[in-house]
Scaffold this motif. Sequence first.
Motif, short mmCIF file in Angstrom:
data_model
loop_
_atom_site.label_atom_id
_atom_site.label_comp_id
_atom_site.label_asym_id
_atom_site.label_seq_id
_atom_site.Cartn_x
_atom_site.Cartn_y
_atom_site.Cartn_z
N LEU A 32 10.74 -34.37 29.04
CA LEU A 32 10.44 -36.09 28.23
C LEU A 32 8.39 -36.35 29.13
N VAL A 33 8.58 -35.33 30.44
CA VAL A 33 7.27 -35.64 30.29
C VAL A 33 6.59 -34.43 29.63
N TYR A 34 6.37 -33.38 29.86
CA TYR A 34 5.80 -32.18 29.17
C TYR A 34 5.78 -32.23 27.64
N THR A 35 4.96 -33.28 26.62
CA THR A 35 5.36 -32.95 25.15
C THR A 35 4.81 -31.50 24.54
N VAL A 36 5.71 -30.71 24.22
CA VAL A 36 5.14 -30.00 23.34
C VAL A 36 4.59 -30.59 21.90
N PRO A 37 3.75 -30.07 21.38
CA PRO A 37 2.97 -30.75 20.14
C PRO A 37 3.51 -30.05 19.37
N ASN A 38 4.01 -31.00 18.34
CA ASN A 38 4.55 -30.22 16.87
C ASN A 38 3.92 -29.39 16.66
N THR A 39 4.78 -28.69 15.79
CA THR A 39 3.73 -26.81 14.51
C THR A 39 4.14 -27.38 13.52
N THR A 40 2.64 -27.03 12.63
CA THR A 40 3.56 -26.87 10.88
C THR A 40 2.70 -26.05 10.65
N THR A 41 3.99 -25.62 9.38
CA THR A 41 2.81 -24.03 9.11
C THR A 41 3.42 -24.40 7.52
N TYR A 42 2.04 -23.15 7.10
CA TYR A 42 2.28 -23.49 5.74
C TYR A 42 2.19 -21.94 5.02
N THR A 43 2.65 -21.34 4.12
CA THR A 43 3.21 -20.38 3.59
C THR A 43 3.63 -20.09 2.31
N SER A 44 2.24 -19.71 1.26
CA SER A 44 2.50 -19.01 -0.24
C SER A 44 2.89 -18.00 0.26
N LEU A 45 4.33 -18.17 -1.43
CA LEU A 45 4.95 -16.52 -1.13
C LEU A 45 5.15 -16.08 -2.94
N SER A 46 5.01 -15.37 -3.53
CA SER A 46 4.33 -14.90 -4.63
C SER A 46 5.57 -13.62 -4.96
N ARG A 47 6.44 -13.70 -6.07
CA ARG A 47 7.20 -12.62 -6.53
C ARG A 47 6.88 -11.99 -7.94
N LEU A 48 7.39 -11.09 -8.14
CA LEU A 48 7.39 -10.69 -9.69
C LEU A 48 7.81 -9.19 -9.82
N GLU A 49 8.99 -9.34 -10.77
CA GLU A 49 9.95 -8.88 -10.92
C GLU A 49 9.58 -8.29 -12.33
N TYR A 50 10.06 -6.77 -12.51
CA TYR A 50 10.61 -6.28 -13.68
C TYR A 50 12.09 -6.12 -13.90
N VAL A 51 13.05 -6.55 -14.63
CA VAL A 51 14.25 -6.13 -14.41
C VAL A 51 14.55 -5.53 -15.79
N PHE A 52 15.70 -4.92 -15.41
CA PHE A 52 17.04 -3.95 -16.92
C PHE A 52 18.02 -4.96 -16.84
N ASP A 53 18.90 -5.11 -17.28
CA ASP A 53 20.38 -6.10 -17.67
C ASP A 53 21.11 -5.07 -18.71
N ASN A 54 21.92 -4.45 -18.76
CA ASN A 54 22.62 -4.14 -19.75
C ASN A 54 24.08 -4.23 -19.82
N THR A 55 24.29 -5.09 -18.56
CA THR A 55 25.89 -4.70 -18.56
C THR A 55 26.47 -6.32 -19.10
N ILE A 56 28.06 -5.90 -19.25
CA ILE A 56 28.89 -7.09 -19.67
C ILE A 56 29.93 -7.44 -18.64
N SER A 57 30.15 -8.29 -18.81
CA SER A 57 31.21 -8.94 -18.01
C SER A 57 32.92 -8.91 -19.00
N PRO A 58 33.40 -8.43 -18.79
CA PRO A 58 34.49 -8.23 -20.00
C PRO A 58 35.90 -9.59 -19.40
N VAL A 59 35.74 -9.36 -17.77
CA VAL A 59 36.75 -10.82 -17.42
C VAL A 59 35.59 -11.23 -16.29
N MET A 60 35.79 -12.10 -15.80
CA MET A 60 35.28 -13.00 -14.45
C MET A 60 35.16 -12.35 -13.44
N ASN A 61 33.34 -12.39 -12.78
CA ASN A 61 33.64 -10.49 -11.36
C ASN A 61 33.93 -9.26 -12.10
#
Length: 199
Positions: A121-150
């Motif tokens: 109450l007496v000693y107030t810690v100032p609010n801290t705000t942080t901004y972050t930029s995130l980027s992600r690039l993917e190459y995906v291969f997927d030949n799976t099939i699902s004969p039944v759920m899961n």
Amino acid sequence: SLGALATLSLNELMENQRITAGFQLPITVPGSTYFLQYQNFTKRLDWGLLFLRSQDKKMIPVTYIDTNGLPLSTHDQLFKTVSNMVQADFSYPLDRVRSIRFHTALKQDVLVEKATDVLSLVYTVPNTTTYTSLSRLEYVFDNTISPVMNIRNGTRFKFYGEYLYGLNHGNKNCYNLGLDIRNYQKLYKNFILANRLAY
């Protein structure tokens, strides 16, 4: 920790557009999370937008100093953390099993001290705000099939690179390269052998 997640999806008649909303109800943790997502599949380039907000509380040690800048004592104080993130996703199929995917996001993290005792109450810690930029690039291969759920048969893998850049507080940044390979082999009826290699 224990929580319950509830989601609601609205699909267009042709399923070319989808809106999904969800929220997490905390049961044993003092926090909450909710999100709203829009996805568009009308063109060859699939894209979507996501807004995510989460709140949590945690104890963080705070060192109190005198007027000369000398440390007096350290106490654990209660803080609330609030995170807001806006993310855009893009996926471009090269053929039936291969695609290029790109994700980019802007994240805001706010740290707020909660007043719980005389010190906070007496000693107030100032609010801290942080901004972050995130980027992600993917190459995906997927030949799976699902004969039944899961249950899957086939192979799927992706190579990816991601980059995180701090927009304030020193502009710190980092990058990460990785791969994730998974193979599913049928053993007998619905019994499969799943193998995974990740880095």
